[in-house]
Design a protein around this motif. Structure first.
Motif, mmCIF file in Angstrom:
data_model
loop_
_atom_site.group_PDB
_atom_site.id
_atom_site.type_symbol
_atom_site.label_atom_id
_atom_site.label_comp_id
_atom_site.label_asym_id
_atom_site.label_seq_id
_atom_site.Cartn_x
_atom_site.Cartn_y
_atom_site.Cartn_z
ATOM 1 N N SER A 5 0.828 -1.214 0.000
ATOM 2 C CA SER A 5 0.000 0.000 0.000
ATOM 3 C C SER A 5 0.865 1.269 0.000
ATOM 4 N N GLN A 6 2.123 1.149 0.371
ATOM 5 C CA GLN A 6 3.013 2.307 0.463
ATOM 6 C C GLN A 6 3.893 2.516 -0.780
ATOM 7 N N PHE A 7 4.201 1.434 -1.498
ATOM 8 C CA PHE A 7 5.118 1.493 -2.640
ATOM 9 C C PHE A 7 4.494 0.842 -3.861
ATOM 10 N N LYS A 8 4.397 1.597 -4.940
ATOM 11 C CA LYS A 8 3.854 1.033 -6.188
ATOM 12 C C LYS A 8 4.783 -0.023 -6.779
ATOM 13 N N ASP A 9 6.045 -0.029 -6.362
ATOM 14 C CA ASP A 9 7.032 -0.977 -6.885
ATOM 15 C C ASP A 9 7.077 -2.292 -6.112
ATOM 16 N N ILE A 10 6.202 -2.453 -5.129
ATOM 17 C CA ILE A 10 6.083 -3.721 -4.402
ATOM 18 C C ILE A 10 4.710 -4.290 -4.717
ATOM 19 N N ILE A 11 4.711 -5.501 -5.257
ATOM 20 C CA ILE A 11 3.463 -6.151 -5.664
ATOM 21 C C ILE A 11 3.385 -7.533 -5.003
ATOM 22 N N PRO A 12 2.196 -8.155 -5.030
ATOM 23 C CA PRO A 12 2.116 -9.543 -4.541
ATOM 24 C C PRO A 12 3.097 -10.424 -5.320
ATOM 25 N N GLY A 13 3.589 -11.456 -4.679
ATOM 26 C CA GLY A 13 4.627 -12.306 -5.246
ATOM 27 C C GLY A 13 4.368 -12.749 -6.675
ATOM 28 N N TYR A 14 5.327 -12.471 -7.541
ATOM 29 C CA TYR A 14 5.275 -12.844 -8.950
ATOM 30 C C TYR A 14 5.378 -14.366 -9.055
ATOM 31 N N TYR A 15 4.315 -14.996 -9.519
ATOM 32 C CA TYR A 15 4.225 -16.459 -9.629
ATOM 33 C C TYR A 15 4.438 -17.178 -8.298
ATOM 34 N N MET A 16 4.067 -16.530 -7.219
ATOM 35 C CA MET A 16 4.235 -17.113 -5.884
ATOM 36 C C MET A 16 2.942 -16.937 -5.101
ATOM 37 N N ASN A 17 2.897 -17.525 -3.910
ATOM 38 C CA ASN A 17 1.777 -17.334 -3.003
ATOM 39 C C ASN A 17 1.676 -15.842 -2.697
ATOM 40 N N LYS A 18 0.527 -15.259 -3.014
ATOM 41 C CA LYS A 18 0.363 -13.801 -2.906
ATOM 42 C C LYS A 18 0.235 -13.318 -1.468
ATOM 43 N N VAL A 19 0.032 -14.214 -0.521
ATOM 44 C CA VAL A 19 -0.091 -13.825 0.879
ATOM 45 C C VAL A 19 1.279 -13.650 1.517
#
Length: 124
Positions: A64-78
């Motif tokens: 929520s603070q950085f647009k450059d951090i996303i849920p894990g690429y091809y990984m468990n998103k949690v």
């Protein structure tokens, strides 16, 4: 890639090994045979994402603070988060997150396995 220090930083940690997972084109960093970070490469073998493990609440907050951090690429998103290698995440924060990822995986091992890792003579 902005974070040219990542590889040296990760392999300097106690018990870390790295390999290339050819099917995914990922450089994986592991401790005790478990991955704690990866540099995901694109079709030109350039870094596409840096992926690491975090506590779910911290990962949500950072996304929520950085647009450059996303849920894990091809990984468990949690549990996994991916960071753009040319993004705006400060170096000190990325180092802290990589340390946390290492610790999460390390602390998941039994005390016996932790001692084996701590006492390992492996030279990277």
């Amino acid at each position: 890639m902005r974070y040219t220090w990542v590889d040296e930083f990760l392999v300097s940690k106690k018990g870390v090994t790295k390999d290339l997972q050819k099917d995914w084109n990922w450089i994986r960093y592991q401790i005790g045979g478990k991955m704690f970070a990866a540099v995901c490469l694109d079709e030109n073998n350039e870094p596409y994402y840096i992926t690491l493990k975090l506590e779910p609440a911290e990962g949500d907050f950072l996304r929520s603070q950085f647009k450059d951090i996303i849920p894990g690429y091809y990984m468990n998103k949690v549990h996994w988060n991916s960071i753009k290698p040319d993004g705006e995440v400060p170096d000190d924060l990325l180092k802290d997150l990589l340390d946390k990822s290492y610790q999460l995986v390390f602390l998941g091992f039994s005390k016996k396995k932790q001692m084996e890792i701590i006492c390992s003579d492996k030279v990277n």
